[in-house]
Scaffold this motif. Structure first.
Motif, mmCIF file in Angstrom:
data_model
loop_
_atom_site.group_PDB
_atom_site.id
_atom_site.type_symbol
_atom_site.label_atom_id
_atom_site.label_comp_id
_atom_site.label_asym_id
_atom_site.label_seq_id
_atom_site.Cartn_x
_atom_site.Cartn_y
_atom_site.Cartn_z
ATOM 1 N N THR A 1 0.851 -1.181 0.000
ATOM 2 C CA THR A 1 0.000 0.000 0.000
ATOM 3 C C THR A 1 0.889 1.233 0.000
ATOM 4 N N THR A 2 0.459 2.273 -0.692
ATOM 5 C CA THR A 2 1.239 3.499 -0.804
ATOM 6 C C THR A 2 0.672 4.571 0.119
ATOM 7 N N VAL A 3 1.554 5.253 0.835
ATOM 8 C CA VAL A 3 1.176 6.381 1.684
ATOM 9 C C VAL A 3 1.700 7.640 0.998
ATOM 10 N N ALA A 4 0.785 8.501 0.571
ATOM 11 C CA ALA A 4 1.169 9.722 -0.154
ATOM 12 C C ALA A 4 1.777 10.746 0.804
ATOM 13 N N LEU A 5 2.813 11.458 0.330
ATOM 14 C CA LEU A 5 3.493 12.482 1.121
ATOM 15 C C LEU A 5 3.661 13.749 0.283
ATOM 16 N N CYS A 6 3.893 14.852 0.960
ATOM 17 C CA CYS A 6 4.134 16.130 0.285
ATOM 18 C C CYS A 6 5.552 16.150 -0.304
ATOM 19 N N LEU A 7 5.662 16.382 -1.601
ATOM 20 C CA LEU A 7 6.961 16.327 -2.271
ATOM 21 C C LEU A 7 7.923 17.395 -1.745
ATOM 22 N N GLN A 8 7.417 18.571 -1.391
ATOM 23 C CA GLN A 8 8.295 19.643 -0.906
ATOM 24 C C GLN A 8 8.935 19.288 0.432
ATOM 25 N N ARG A 9 8.243 18.532 1.277
ATOM 26 C CA ARG A 9 8.752 18.191 2.603
ATOM 27 C C ARG A 9 9.487 16.847 2.608
ATOM 28 N N TYR A 10 9.155 15.974 1.654
ATOM 29 C CA TYR A 10 9.743 14.626 1.650
ATOM 30 C C TYR A 10 10.400 14.369 0.285
ATOM 31 N N LYS A 11 11.401 15.149 -0.041
ATOM 32 C CA LYS A 11 12.035 15.052 -1.355
ATOM 33 C C LYS A 11 12.754 13.722 -1.563
ATOM 34 N N TRP A 12 13.171 13.088 -0.478
ATOM 35 C CA TRP A 12 13.851 11.782 -0.588
ATOM 36 C C TRP A 12 12.886 10.678 -1.029
ATOM 37 N N ALA A 13 11.569 10.876 -0.839
ATOM 38 C CA ALA A 13 10.576 9.844 -1.153
ATOM 39 C C ALA A 13 9.989 10.075 -2.536
ATOM 40 N N ASP A 14 10.865 10.183 -3.545
ATOM 41 C CA ASP A 14 10.399 10.505 -4.889
ATOM 42 C C ASP A 14 9.415 9.461 -5.409
#
Length: 383
Positions: A127-140
């Protein structure tokens, strides 16, 4: 004095973690070397408490320590959000993963799950947990979105209960197939997974190693029918054949079985498996059991703290996922200890209400028989 009065309900809930093995791990890892205040055990208590209470941020977690009962449990009188943030990013995720796997092993052992059963089953999915790209840049993940992916293996305790057994965490971009070696490796077990895990080279290896699997056929798959197998008259299966899969260099060496059936919404399912010792209806029922992992993911996202993270580093995000799984396992162990039929959600509610009361009050509440209405809802939940 009864032993149950010596524990608060919260302390008793956490007791499976506080083992000799846990303290040995901490000492061996040097995790608490030079730590004077916020030990790893205190960190676990604070963040598992936050899981139960669905705290939104570190300041709320720090404010929880204002409770006199919580201060006695922690051995702390104050803590700051900054201290919590540093600790959350420094705890080794491997340590929390080991705690989760040890708790999961306890649950499976007590349920008597064994590969000796010829129908031993494990469900694999992610399952995928969506994150904010600006705050979690490592989780591309995508151009405008970040995310992490939880890859999970679930075991069945009985017809209704699924138990998390093993997990890995990657960035959301990672392909599901890359985690197959970590999640699928035991002989004698049938692993059920969707088309995202189809890999003919790996399937050949499974056939050679005695690892069973059942999955869906890809739409563009090349199939060579070899032999039609007998189908019982009252079967829901419409086709059962021995086949060769693939073409050219991607052609499998081992023969597989192809079963055509329908799901609960009457949609066509074409399944592939290397199990020839079970009936075609048993194969189709095995695959239909995949719904259980979707129900588990939905329950976990709704009732445990996994959508809003307390830190932005990779280590902090991974730690929170492991804490979520640990909290789930602790609730399951509490249910096993009480030997009751109530749902995990109801047990969690009572724990929150009786957190600093003696454990005898919590288990006494759990021992009350569920109403017929509650028992009916239980079938829709993971436990």
């Amino acid at each position: 004095m009864d032993k149950d009065t010596l524990f608060s309900s919260f302390g008793k809930w956490l007791s499976p973690i506080c083992s000799k093995m846990f303290h040995t791990q901490i000492a061996k890892s040097g995790q608490d070397k030079y730590v004077k205040k916020l030990t790893t055990l205190a960190y676990l208590k604070l963040f598992l408490h936050a899981q139960l209470q669905q705290r939104e941020g570190l300041r709320e977690i720090a404010d929880d320590v204002l409770s006199k009962e919580f201060q006695r449990e922690l051995g702390l009188e104050t803590i700051s959000a900054a201290q919590l943030s540093r600790k959350h990013s420094r705890v080794n995720p491997d340590l929390l993963q080991q705690i989760f796997e040890r708790l999961a092993k306890q649950i499976l052992s007590r349920h008597g799950c064994s590969i000796a059963n010829r129908k031993a089953l494990r469900i694999i999915d992610s399952t995928t947990v969506a994150l904010c790209l600006q705050r979690y840049k490592w989780a591309d993940f995508r151009k405008t979105k970040a995310g992490i992916k939880l890859h999970l293996r679930l075991a069945f305790a009985d017809a209704h209960e699924v138990l998390p057994e093993k997990a890995t965490i990657t960035t959301a971009r990672k392909n599901d197939r890359t985690q197959m070696d970590d999640l699928i490796h035991e002989e004698g077990i049938t692993y059920v997974f969707d088309r995202g895990y189809v890999d003919y080279r790996i399937f050949d290896r499974y056939c050679s190693d005695g690892i069973y699997f059942a999955t869906r056929l890809k739409e563009n798959a090349m199939i060579e029918p070899l032999q039609s197998l007998e189908i019982p008259e009252d079967s829901k299966v419409t086709m059962d054949e021995r086949v060769l899969v693939g073409s050219g260099q991607k052609r499998m060496k081992h023969k597989l079985r192809m079963v055509e059936t329908t799901d609960s919404q009457s949609n066509l399912l074409i399944l592939l498996t290397n199990r020839f010792d079970l009936s075609c209806d048993e194969i189709s029922e095995m695959y239909r059991s995949r719904w259980a992992i979707e129900t588990f993911f939905k329950w976990m996202k709704q009732h445990l703290k996994i959508k809003h993270f307390y830190g932005t580093s990779q280590q902090a995000a991974h730690n929170q996922v492991w804490l979520t799984l640990i909290a789930f396992c602790l609730l399951m162990l509490a249910k096993l200890d009480a030997n009751v039929e109530h749902s995990l959600l109801q047990i969690q509610r009572w724990l929150k209400a009786l957190m600093w009361k003696p454990y005898a009050l919590w288990i006494g509440r759990m021992k009350r028989k569920p109403s017929r209405k509650s028992a009916g809802r239980r079938r829709l939940e993971p436990t």
